[in-house]
Design a protein around this motif. Structure first.
Motif, PDB file in Angstrom:
ATOM      1  N   ILE A   1      29.233  32.968  26.809  1.00  0.00           N
ATOM      2  CA  ILE A   1      30.325  33.249  27.750  1.00  0.00           C
ATOM      3  C   ILE A   1      31.536  32.354  27.529  1.00  0.00           C
ATOM      4  CG2 ILE A   1      28.882  34.271  29.533  1.00  0.00           C
ATOM      5  CD1 ILE A   1      29.035  31.638  31.066  1.00  0.00           C
ATOM      6  N   LYS A   2      31.372  31.253  26.816  1.00  0.00           N
ATOM      7  CA  LYS A   2      32.517  30.371  26.589  1.00  0.00           C
ATOM      8  C   LYS A   2      33.614  31.070  25.782  1.00  0.00           C
ATOM      9  CE  LYS A   2      30.832  28.009  22.428  1.00  0.00           C
ATOM     10  NZ  LYS A   2      30.443  26.718  21.882  1.00  0.00           N
ATOM     11  N   PHE A   3      33.287  32.170  25.095  1.00  0.00           N
ATOM     12  CA  PHE A   3      34.283  32.885  24.302  1.00  0.00           C
ATOM     13  C   PHE A   3      35.010  33.967  25.097  1.00  0.00           C
ATOM     14  CE2 PHE A   3      31.433  31.230  20.971  1.00  0.00           C
ATOM     15  CZ  PHE A   3      32.382  30.490  20.270  1.00  0.00           C
ATOM     16  N   PHE A   4      34.622  34.195  26.359  1.00  0.00           N
ATOM     17  CA  PHE A   4      35.267  35.192  27.202  1.00  0.00           C
ATOM     18  C   PHE A   4      36.307  34.514  28.085  1.00  0.00           C
ATOM     19  CE2 PHE A   4      31.474  37.308  25.911  1.00  0.00           C
ATOM     20  CZ  PHE A   4      31.742  38.668  25.979  1.00  0.00           C
ATOM     21  N   GLU A   5      37.412  35.221  28.337  1.00  0.00           N
ATOM     22  CA  GLU A   5      38.409  34.706  29.272  1.00  0.00           C
ATOM     23  C   GLU A   5      37.786  34.671  30.660  1.00  0.00           C
ATOM     24  OE1 GLU A   5      42.991  35.497  30.765  1.00  0.00           O
ATOM     25  OE2 GLU A   5      42.051  36.932  29.388  1.00  0.00           O
ATOM     26  N   LYS A   6      38.031  33.593  31.380  1.00  0.00           N
ATOM     27  CA  LYS A   6      37.473  33.435  32.715  1.00  0.00           C
ATOM     28  C   LYS A   6      38.593  33.418  33.749  1.00  0.00           C
ATOM     29  CE  LYS A   6      33.783  30.938  30.594  1.00  0.00           C
ATOM     30  NZ  LYS A   6      34.419  31.145  29.306  1.00  0.00           N
ATOM     31  N   PHE A   7      38.238  33.857  34.950  1.00  0.00           N
ATOM     32  CA  PHE A   7      39.192  33.945  36.047  1.00  0.00           C
ATOM     33  C   PHE A   7      38.626  33.224  37.257  1.00  0.00           C
ATOM     34  CE2 PHE A   7      39.532  37.598  33.290  1.00  0.00           C
ATOM     35  CZ  PHE A   7      40.895  37.649  33.021  1.00  0.00           C
ATOM     36  N   GLU A   8      39.508  32.592  38.016  1.00  0.00           N
ATOM     37  CA  GLU A   8      39.086  31.830  39.199  1.00  0.00           C
ATOM     38  C   GLU A   8      38.611  32.724  40.330  1.00  0.00           C
ATOM     39  OE1 GLU A   8      38.831  28.521  39.780  1.00  0.00           O
ATOM     40  OE2 GLU A   8      39.322  28.122  37.691  1.00  0.00           O
ATOM     41  N   SER A   9      39.109  33.964  40.376  1.00  0.00           N
ATOM     42  CA  SER A   9      38.770  34.852  41.485  1.00  0.00           C
ATOM     43  C   SER A   9      38.697  36.299  41.004  1.00  0.00           C
ATOM     44  CB  SER A   9      39.829  34.744  42.590  1.00  0.00           C
ATOM     45  OG  SER A   9      41.066  35.240  42.107  1.00  0.00           O
ATOM     46  N   VAL A  10      38.089  37.140  41.840  1.00  0.00           N
ATOM     47  CA  VAL A  10      38.051  38.574  41.552  1.00  0.00           C
ATOM     48  C   VAL A  10      39.475  39.120  41.516  1.00  0.00           C
ATOM     49  CG1 VAL A  10      37.289  40.826  42.435  1.00  0.00           C
ATOM     50  CG2 VAL A  10      35.771  38.870  42.569  1.00  0.00           C
ATOM     51  N   GLU A  11      40.317  38.641  42.421  1.00  0.00           N
ATOM     52  CA  GLU A  11      41.701  39.108  42.483  1.00  0.00           C
ATOM     53  C   GLU A  11      42.446  38.808  41.182  1.00  0.00           C
ATOM     54  OE1 GLU A  11      40.223  37.233  44.920  1.00  0.00           O
ATOM     55  OE2 GLU A  11      39.881  38.928  46.254  1.00  0.00           O
ATOM     56  N   ALA A  12      42.198  37.642  40.583  1.00  0.00           N
ATOM     57  CA  ALA A  12      42.847  37.289  39.312  1.00  0.00           C
ATOM     58  C   ALA A  12      42.364  38.205  38.193  1.00  0.00           C
ATOM     59  CB  ALA A  12      42.577  35.826  38.965  1.00  0.00           C
ATOM     60  N   ALA A  13      41.085  38.536  38.190  1.00  0.00           N
ATOM     61  CA  ALA A  13      40.549  39.469  37.179  1.00  0.00           C
ATOM     62  C   ALA A  13      41.148  40.854  37.373  1.00  0.00           C
ATOM     63  CB  ALA A  13      39.022  39.515  37.266  1.00  0.00           C
ATOM     64  N   ARG A  14      41.258  41.296  38.624  1.00  0.00           N
ATOM     65  CA  ARG A  14      41.877  42.600  38.907  1.00  0.00           C
ATOM     66  C   ARG A  14      43.322  42.631  38.429  1.00  0.00           C
ATOM     67  NH1 ARG A  14      39.708  42.637  44.925  1.00  0.00           N
ATOM     68  NH2 ARG A  14      37.640  43.532  44.578  1.00  0.00           N
ATOM     69  N   ALA A  15      44.049  41.549  38.660  1.00  0.00           N
ATOM     70  CA  ALA A  15      45.451  41.486  38.228  1.00  0.00           C
ATOM     71  C   ALA A  15      45.546  41.606  36.708  1.00  0.00           C
ATOM     72  CB  ALA A  15      46.092  40.180  38.708  1.00  0.00           C
ATOM     73  N   ALA A  16      44.618  40.973  35.990  1.00  0.00           N
ATOM     74  CA  ALA A  16      44.615  41.066  34.527  1.00  0.00           C
ATOM     75  C   ALA A  16      44.355  42.509  34.088  1.00  0.00           C
ATOM     76  CB  ALA A  16      43.562  40.132  33.939  1.00  0.00           C
ATOM     77  N   LEU A  17      43.461  43.203  34.786  1.00  0.00           N
ATOM     78  CA  LEU A  17      43.191  44.606  34.459  1.00  0.00           C
ATOM     79  C   LEU A  17      44.396  45.489  34.763  1.00  0.00           C
ATOM     80  CD1 LEU A  17      39.501  45.166  35.566  1.00  0.00           C
ATOM     81  CD2 LEU A  17      40.416  44.968  33.254  1.00  0.00           C
ATOM     82  N   ARG A  18      45.045  45.243  35.892  1.00  0.00           N
ATOM     83  CA  ARG A  18      46.246  46.031  36.230  1.00  0.00           C
ATOM     84  C   ARG A  18      47.313  45.849  35.168  1.00  0.00           C
ATOM     85  NH1 ARG A  18      44.967  44.430  41.452  1.00  0.00           N
ATOM     86  NH2 ARG A  18      46.448  42.715  41.396  1.00  0.00           N
ATOM     87  N   GLN A  19      47.478  44.627  34.698  1.00  0.00           N
ATOM     88  CA  GLN A  19      48.469  44.352  33.656  1.00  0.00           C
ATOM     89  C   GLN A  19      48.090  45.092  32.371  1.00  0.00           C
ATOM     90  OE1 GLN A  19      48.879  40.239  32.610  1.00  0.00           O
ATOM     91  NE2 GLN A  19      50.821  40.580  31.588  1.00  0.00           N
ATOM     92  N   GLN A  20      46.813  45.135  32.047  1.00  0.00           N
ATOM     93  CA  GLN A  20      46.321  45.857  30.872  1.00  0.00           C
ATOM     94  C   GLN A  20      46.663  47.341  30.976  1.00  0.00           C
ATOM     95  OE1 GLN A  20      44.662  45.061  28.051  1.00  0.00           O
ATOM     96  NE2 GLN A  20      44.290  47.173  27.448  1.00  0.00           N
ATOM     97  N   GLY A  21      46.579  47.871  32.206  1.00  0.00           N
ATOM     98  CA  GLY A  21      46.803  49.294  32.415  1.00  0.00           C
ATOM     99  C   GLY A  21      48.248  49.728  32.423  1.00  0.00           C
ATOM    100  N   GLN A  22      49.170  48.787  32.347  1.00  0.00           N
ATOM    101  CA  GLN A  22      50.588  49.136  32.378  1.00  0.00           C
ATOM    102  C   GLN A  22      51.172  49.050  30.978  1.00  0.00           C
ATOM    103  OE1 GLN A  22      52.082  46.270  35.142  1.00  0.00           O
ATOM    104  NE2 GLN A  22      51.344  47.381  36.920  1.00  0.00           N
ATOM    105  N   GLU A  23      51.247  50.199  30.315  1.00  0.00           N
ATOM    106  CA  GLU A  23      51.776  50.222  28.955  1.00  0.00           C
ATOM    107  C   GLU A  23      53.048  51.055  28.925  1.00  0.00           C
ATOM    108  OE1 GLU A  23      49.027  50.993  25.860  1.00  0.00           O
ATOM    109  OE2 GLU A  23      47.435  49.859  26.808  1.00  0.00           O
ATOM    110  N   GLY A  24      54.125  50.495  29.426  1.00  0.00           N
ATOM    111  CA  GLY A  24      55.401  51.207  29.424  1.00  0.00           C
ATOM    112  C   GLY A  24      55.316  52.493  30.203  1.00  0.00           C
ATOM    113  N   ASP A  25      55.800  53.569  29.591  1.00  0.00           N
ATOM    114  CA  ASP A  25      55.829  54.867  30.245  1.00  0.00           C
ATOM    115  C   ASP A  25      54.599  55.707  29.943  1.00  0.00           C
ATOM    116  OD1 ASP A  25      58.299  54.305  31.370  1.00  0.00           O
ATOM    117  OD2 ASP A  25      59.400  55.105  29.652  1.00  0.00           O
ATOM    118  N   ALA A  26      53.597  55.128  29.293  1.00  0.00           N
ATOM    119  CA  ALA A  26      52.405  55.877  28.891  1.00  0.00           C
ATOM    120  C   ALA A  26      51.643  56.377  30.111  1.00  0.00           C
ATOM    121  CB  ALA A  26      51.497  54.999  28.022  1.00  0.00           C
ATOM    122  N   ASP A  27      50.932  57.482  29.942  1.00  0.00           N
ATOM    123  CA  ASP A  27      50.099  58.070  30.981  1.00  0.00           C
ATOM    124  C   ASP A  27      48.768  57.319  31.020  1.00  0.00           C
ATOM    125  OD1 ASP A  27      48.736  59.684  32.755  1.00  0.00           O
ATOM    126  OD2 ASP A  27      48.505  61.350  31.364  1.00  0.00           O
TER     127      ASP A  27
END
Length: 97
Positions: free
Chosen positions: A65-91
């Protein structure tokens, strides 16, 4: 602490193992096609996460697990996923499962 496990259908998948607790999961759609599944998991204890290559020959790597990015909270992990899901104007869509 939390981490995000990623699986890509037809390519590879990860698994929640002893030492992790699944919190929630989401499918990531890109132009209507499911491209990935994300699982937010709480780290309970040190462990190795199996990452299975789905193309022949199937190979399983047990990644610490030391090779995986870690987050302090569930909310921080969710924010990282939301950012991943925003790719410009893509569907794109991140759909809870």
């Amino acid at each position: 602490m939390y981490l995000i496990l990623t699986s890509k259908p037809g390519q590879f998948h990860t698994e929640v193992v002893e030492g992790l607790r699944r919190v929630e999961s989401s499918d990531y759609f890109f132009f209507g096609r499911c491209r990935a599944r994300f699982v937010i998991a709480e780290i309970i204890s040190d462990c190795r996460i199996p990452v299975t290559d789905e193309t022949p020959p199937e190979v399983v790597n047990h990644v610490p697990i030391k090779f995986f990015e870690k987050f302090e909270s569930v909310e921080a992990a969710r924010a990282a996923l939301r950012q991943q899901g925003q790719e410009g104007d893509a569907d794109t869509a991140l759909v809870p499962t």
